[in-house]
Design a protein around this motif. Structure first.
Motif, PDB file in Angstrom:
ATOM      1  N   ARG A 155      -1.388   2.849  -2.618  1.00  0.00           N
ATOM      2  CA  ARG A 155      -2.157   4.073  -2.391  1.00  0.00           C
ATOM      3  C   ARG A 155      -1.266   5.257  -2.002  1.00  0.00           C
ATOM      4  NH1 ARG A 155      -4.678   1.149  -4.763  1.00  0.00           N
ATOM      5  NH2 ARG A 155      -6.738   0.256  -4.351  1.00  0.00           N
ATOM      6  N   SER A 208      -3.742   7.953  -3.056  1.00  0.00           N
ATOM      7  CA  SER A 208      -4.328   8.930  -2.149  1.00  0.00           C
ATOM      8  C   SER A 208      -3.271   9.929  -1.670  1.00  0.00           C
ATOM      9  CB  SER A 208      -4.965   8.239  -0.945  1.00  0.00           C
ATOM     10  OG  SER A 208      -3.990   7.532  -0.193  1.00  0.00           O
ATOM     11  N   GLU A 260       0.812  -1.214   0.000  1.00  0.00           N
ATOM     12  CA  GLU A 260       0.000   0.000   0.000  1.00  0.00           C
ATOM     13  C   GLU A 260       0.845   1.263   0.000  1.00  0.00           C
ATOM     14  OE1 GLU A 260      -2.271  -0.419   3.541  1.00  0.00           O
ATOM     15  OE2 GLU A 260      -3.416  -2.145   2.817  1.00  0.00           O
ATOM     16  N   ARG A 295      -4.828   5.936  -8.827  1.00  0.00           N
ATOM     17  CA  ARG A 295      -5.276   5.178  -7.659  1.00  0.00           C
ATOM     18  C   ARG A 295      -4.568   5.575  -6.362  1.00  0.00           C
ATOM     19  NH1 ARG A 295      -2.833   0.525 -10.492  1.00  0.00           N
ATOM     20  NH2 ARG A 295      -0.890  -0.105  -9.466  1.00  0.00           N
TER      21      ARG A 295
END
Length: 322
Positions: free
Chosen positions: A221, A248, A188, A246
């Protein structure tokens, strides 16, 4: 930039395992802290191997969730520490450290070793020995033992790794390619310090292409491509990268980012879906800083433009090289 000792790892406060000469004191429950092991044999203390064995015999290793290794386990080419031996000890204890979820290698400050002096080796055996590891951080990349090439990261598959941080002043191309070729389905958060050619960077923007094209790392992310003397080129590559859609969090901080790189970001794929764009330690003009804020902050993006630097007569500098 000052590199301090970690205070937390994997959401757990760091607790230093007492030195042999320290008086006994109550210990926290094994699973509630990240255990920091630091043994300074050079000042009359025990060797890291001795301290490592004492640690395993003192605590319940099966309940240990996080480890931070400092002096003794890692050091400079002038120290007794050899990173390959540390990796060997870690891998050899995998049958006892069955609950280990997070590991940080070489928690050294500038007072203990300059970033460019910290010696590393192949860290792949650690990931192979701990298939359920969720977080790995590595500080430094240099060699120093004969023909030892320094930090290595061979392409691999790891089912559970969620966070990977490689912090150094010069990222080898082979390491960037190894990470880019790895199959990490649950990763991630990837944080790569790319560094500067003066301190061993051989990685180029082309080596990062497999990370940016969106074909790998399906769970990614948070992406950091930081501390780079090619930060404008990195920003331009990121601006058109499919992976951005994709994310953040995007972190291009600590490097030599200037108006050219920021212009590429503004003209590339939309960034308004981000929660945060971190550009701190940069070389942007005031008008460009205003443009970035006006383009992104109304959409709720946190834009970190702290630590504005100015070009010197010698050019631009990354935050952590030496």
């Amino acid at each position: 930039m000052t590199l301090d000792h970690l205070t937390h790892l994997h959401g757990l406060p760091v607790h230093t395992f007492p030195a042999l000469e320290e008086p006994p004191s109550p210990s926290p429950a094994e699973e509630t802290v990240a255990w920091r092991l630091s043994m300074d044999e050079g000042r009359g203390g025990e060797s890291f191997e001795e301290g490592w064995q004492r640690f395993l015999d003192t605590v319940d290793p099966a309940r240990v969730r996080a480890l931070v290794l400092g002096v003794g386990a890692y050091g400079t080419e002038h120290d007794h520490a050899h990173p390959a031996k540390t990796v060997e000890l870690l891998a050899g204890a995998a049958d006892r450290l069955t609950g280990l979820e997070a590991l940080y290698l070489a928690d050294l400050t500038f007072e203990e070793a300059e970033l460019s002096w910290i010696v590393q080796d192949d860290v792949t055996p650690v990931l192979a020995a701990y298939p359920r590891l969720r977080e790995l951080g590595v500080r430094g990349s240099g060699g120093g033992f004969g023909d030892d090439p320094g930090l290595r990261f061979e392409a691999l598959r790891h089912e559970h790794l969620r966070v990977l941080r490689l912090e150094n002043g010069g990222l080898p191309a082979e390491v960037a390619r190894g990470v880019a070729a790895s199959d990490l389905p649950r990763l991630e958060h990837l944080d790569l310090w790319i560094g500067t050619e003066d301190y061993g960077r051989t990685a180029t923007v082309a080596d990062l292409a497999p990370l940016l094209d969106g074909g790998r790392l399906p769970s990614l992310r948070r992406l950091g491509l930081r501390n780079c003397d090619l930060q404008d080129e990195v920003a331009a590559a990121v601006a058109s990268a499919p992976v951005v859609a994709r994310l953040s969090h995007l972190d291009l901080s600590l490097g030599t980012l200037g108006d050219a790189g920021a212009e590429a970001l503004l003209g590339g794929r939309p960034l308004t879906h981000l929660q945060e764009l971190d550009l701190h330690h940069h070389y942007l003009s005031e008008p460009m800083m205003t443009r970035l804020r006006e383009a992104l902050e109304p959409s709720g993006v946190r834009v970190d433009l702290g630590e504005r630097e100015r070009d010197s007569e010698y050019g631009r500098y990354v935050a952590a090289g030496e």
